[in-house]
Design an enzyme around this catalytic site. Structure first.
Site, PDB file in Angstrom:
ATOM      1  CB  SER A 143     -12.245  13.748 -12.420  1.00 34.81           C
ATOM      2  OG  SER A 143     -11.858  15.096 -12.281  1.00 34.81           O
ATOM      3  CE1 TYR A 156      -7.214  12.070 -12.134  1.00 30.82           C
ATOM      4  CE2 TYR A 156      -8.352  14.051 -12.862  1.00 30.82           C
ATOM      5  CZ  TYR A 156      -8.211  13.014 -11.962  1.00 30.82           C
ATOM      6  OH  TYR A 156      -9.079  12.910 -10.895  1.00 30.82           O
TER       7      TYR A 156
HETATM    8  P1  NAP Z   1      -5.683  10.604  -2.350  1.00 31.59           P
HETATM    9  O1  NAP Z   1      -5.896  11.314  -1.075  1.00 31.59           O
HETATM   10  O2  NAP Z   1      -4.348  10.699  -3.037  1.00 31.59           O
HETATM   11  O3  NAP Z   1      -6.054   9.051  -2.139  1.00 31.59           O
HETATM   12  C1  NAP Z   1      -5.874   8.112  -3.159  1.00 31.59           C
HETATM   13  C2  NAP Z   1      -5.416   6.806  -2.542  1.00 31.59           C
HETATM   14  O4  NAP Z   1      -5.258   5.847  -3.633  1.00 31.59           O
HETATM   15  C3  NAP Z   1      -4.048   6.919  -1.848  1.00 31.59           C
HETATM   16  O5  NAP Z   1      -4.037   6.187  -0.655  1.00 31.59           O
HETATM   17  C4  NAP Z   1      -3.113   6.320  -2.886  1.00 31.59           C
HETATM   18  O6  NAP Z   1      -1.928   5.807  -2.343  1.00 31.59           O
HETATM   19  C5  NAP Z   1      -3.987   5.227  -3.461  1.00 31.59           C
HETATM   20  N1  NAP Z   1      -3.483   4.706  -4.721  1.00 31.59           N
HETATM   21  C6  NAP Z   1      -2.849   5.367  -5.712  1.00 31.59           C
HETATM   22  N2  NAP Z   1      -2.503   4.501  -6.686  1.00 31.59           N
HETATM   23  C7  NAP Z   1      -2.923   3.276  -6.302  1.00 31.59           C
HETATM   24  C8  NAP Z   1      -2.848   1.992  -6.872  1.00 31.59           C
HETATM   25  N3  NAP Z   1      -2.240   1.752  -8.040  1.00 31.59           N
HETATM   26  N4  NAP Z   1      -3.393   0.955  -6.194  1.00 31.59           N
HETATM   27  C9  NAP Z   1      -3.995   1.145  -5.016  1.00 31.59           C
HETATM   28  N5  NAP Z   1      -4.081   2.336  -4.420  1.00 31.59           N
HETATM   29  C10 NAP Z   1      -3.555   3.392  -5.052  1.00 31.59           C
HETATM   30  O7  NAP Z   1      -6.705  11.086  -3.453  1.00 31.59           O
HETATM   31  P2  NAP Z   1      -8.273  11.507  -3.381  1.00 31.59           P
HETATM   32  O8  NAP Z   1      -8.331  12.975  -3.565  1.00 31.59           O
HETATM   33  O9  NAP Z   1      -8.929  10.875  -2.218  1.00 31.59           O
HETATM   34  O10 NAP Z   1      -8.775  10.866  -4.759  1.00 31.59           O
HETATM   35  C11 NAP Z   1      -9.554   9.672  -4.829  1.00 31.59           C
HETATM   36  C12 NAP Z   1     -10.138   9.567  -6.221  1.00 31.59           C
HETATM   37  O11 NAP Z   1     -10.947  10.711  -6.486  1.00 31.59           O
HETATM   38  C13 NAP Z   1      -9.079   9.517  -7.338  1.00 31.59           C
HETATM   39  O12 NAP Z   1      -9.459   8.589  -8.323  1.00 31.59           O
HETATM   40  C14 NAP Z   1      -9.103  10.930  -7.888  1.00 31.59           C
HETATM   41  O13 NAP Z   1      -8.690  10.983  -9.237  1.00 31.59           O
HETATM   42  C15 NAP Z   1     -10.574  11.282  -7.715  1.00 31.59           C
HETATM   43  N6  NAP Z   1     -10.820  12.738  -7.681  1.00 31.59           N
HETATM   44  C16 NAP Z   1     -10.361  13.497  -6.651  1.00 31.59           C
HETATM   45  C17 NAP Z   1     -10.632  14.875  -6.641  1.00 31.59           C
HETATM   46  C18 NAP Z   1     -10.191  15.791  -5.525  1.00 31.59           C
HETATM   47  O14 NAP Z   1     -10.399  17.010  -5.638  1.00 31.59           O
HETATM   48  N7  NAP Z   1      -9.589  15.291  -4.444  1.00 31.59           N
HETATM   49  C19 NAP Z   1     -11.336  15.450  -7.719  1.00 31.59           C
HETATM   50  C20 NAP Z   1     -11.766  14.646  -8.754  1.00 31.59           C
HETATM   51  C21 NAP Z   1     -11.502  13.276  -8.727  1.00 31.59           C
HETATM   52  P3  NAP Z   1      -0.606   6.766  -2.388  1.00 31.59           P
HETATM   53  O15 NAP Z   1      -0.944   7.975  -1.558  1.00 31.59           O
HETATM   54  O16 NAP Z   1       0.465   5.917  -1.813  1.00 31.59           O
HETATM   55  O17 NAP Z   1      -0.398   7.118  -3.837  1.00 31.59           O
END
Ligand code: NAP
Length: 250
Positions: A143, A156
């Site tokens: 991140s 986080y």
């Molecule tokens: P998202 O839309 O919430 O997608 C994350 C996916 O991971 C969801 O399907 C979630 O399921 C699943 N998940 C959560 N816990 C899990 C577990 N223990 N085992 C397996 N799957 C699990 O989030 P995203 O924005 O795409 O984020 C993806 C990654 O990018 C994350 O690591 C996040 O920290 C990082 N990130 C995102 C941003 C941003 O701005 N979006 C910025 C910096 C970093 P549920 O929905 O059921 O929980």
């Protein structure tokens, strides 16, 4: 579309939504066979359908990627259905917002378990396939908050900082193995996670250098490059995909 990954097997955790889904779709475009591991089984199935509709190969596995037994079962199913694992994108994660003094220790432990111990366990399970083949790619989604700090996210940022350190340590330990370990720290990317965060996305977007938040496909493009043959001399590195939000060297 390129065919550069030519049937290699890619595991993308958390690919039932957001960034993980975009990475899975993009790696499938590059001809990888995709295993979607997500705790959200419906989302995982939806991603698999999207890949198959585009002519790719994918399997959806419901798995808690912080649970060792579930990870082992997911890896066994992936190997049986698709073959040995060559590419791993550790993307699954959670991002709660809580002021430090209001964050109980159980929540800290949960965030560390999912965001740091999870990738540790998943990498341990998948890496031997890559080592055996003398070729592999591990791409860890951290991140931009590790680079800048983030209020109400000490838990986080601790987890993602740990993942950054782990990536560099493994990159050095296994630099001569044919397996690379790299980092993609997203800036603000328009996904369900961002929309659930306590920020006004449109106002925030206007404050960014590019005047927009990123798209999941922006992250997928960096991941696809690091997964490619062309990136074979890149390890322990960071591709900061953040629209200019942070311009430091790590
Ligand atoms: P998202 O839309 O919430 O997608 C994350 C996916 O991971 C969801 O399907 C979630 O399921 C699943 N998940 C959560 N816990 C899990 C577990 N223990 N085992 C397996 N799957 C699990 O989030 P995203 O924005 O795409 O984020 C993806 C990654 O990018 C994350 O690591 C996040 O920290 C990082 N990130 C995102 C941003 C941003 O701005 N979006 C910025 C910096 C970093 P549920 O929905 O059921 O929980």
């Amino acid at each position: 579309m390129t065919r550069s990954l030519n049937g290699r097997v890619a595991v993308v955790t958390g690919a039932g939504s957001g960034i993980g889904r975009a990475c899975a779709l993009r790696l499938a475009e590059d001809a990888a066979k995709i295993a979607i591991w997500d705790i959200n089984g419906d989302g995982a199935l939806e991603t698999a359908k999207l890949i198959e509709a585009a002519g790719g190969t994918a399997i959806a596995i419901t798995a808690d990627c912080s649970d060792k037994a579930a990870i082992k079962a997911a890896a066994d199913e992936t190997r049986a259905k698709l073959g040995p694992i060559a590419i791993l994108v550790n993307n699954a994660g959670i991002a709660p917002f809580n002021p430090f003094l209001d964050t109980d220790d159980d929540l800290f432990d949960k965030v560390i378990r999912i965001n740091l111990r999870g990738p540790w366990l998943v990498t341990k399970e998948c890496f031997p396939d890559m080592l055996g083949a003398g070729w592999g790619r591990v791409i860890n989604i951290t991140s931009s908050s590790v680079q800048t700090g983030s209020p109400a996210q000490a838990h986080y940022v601790s987890s993602k900082g740990g993942l950054m350190g782990m990536t560099k340590a493994l990159a050095l330990e296994h630099a001569a193995s044919g397996v690379t370990f790299n980092i993609v720290p997203p800036g603000f990317i328009d996904t369900p996670m961002l929309r659930a965060a306590p920020v006004d996305v449109e106002t925030f977007a206007a404050s960014l250098p590019m005047k927009r938040v990123g798209k999941p496909e922006d992250i997928a493009a960096a991941v696809a490059y690091l997964a490619s043959e062309e990136a074979s001399y890149i390890t322990g590195q960071t591709i900061s995909t953040n629209g200019g939000r942070y311009m430091g060297s790590h």
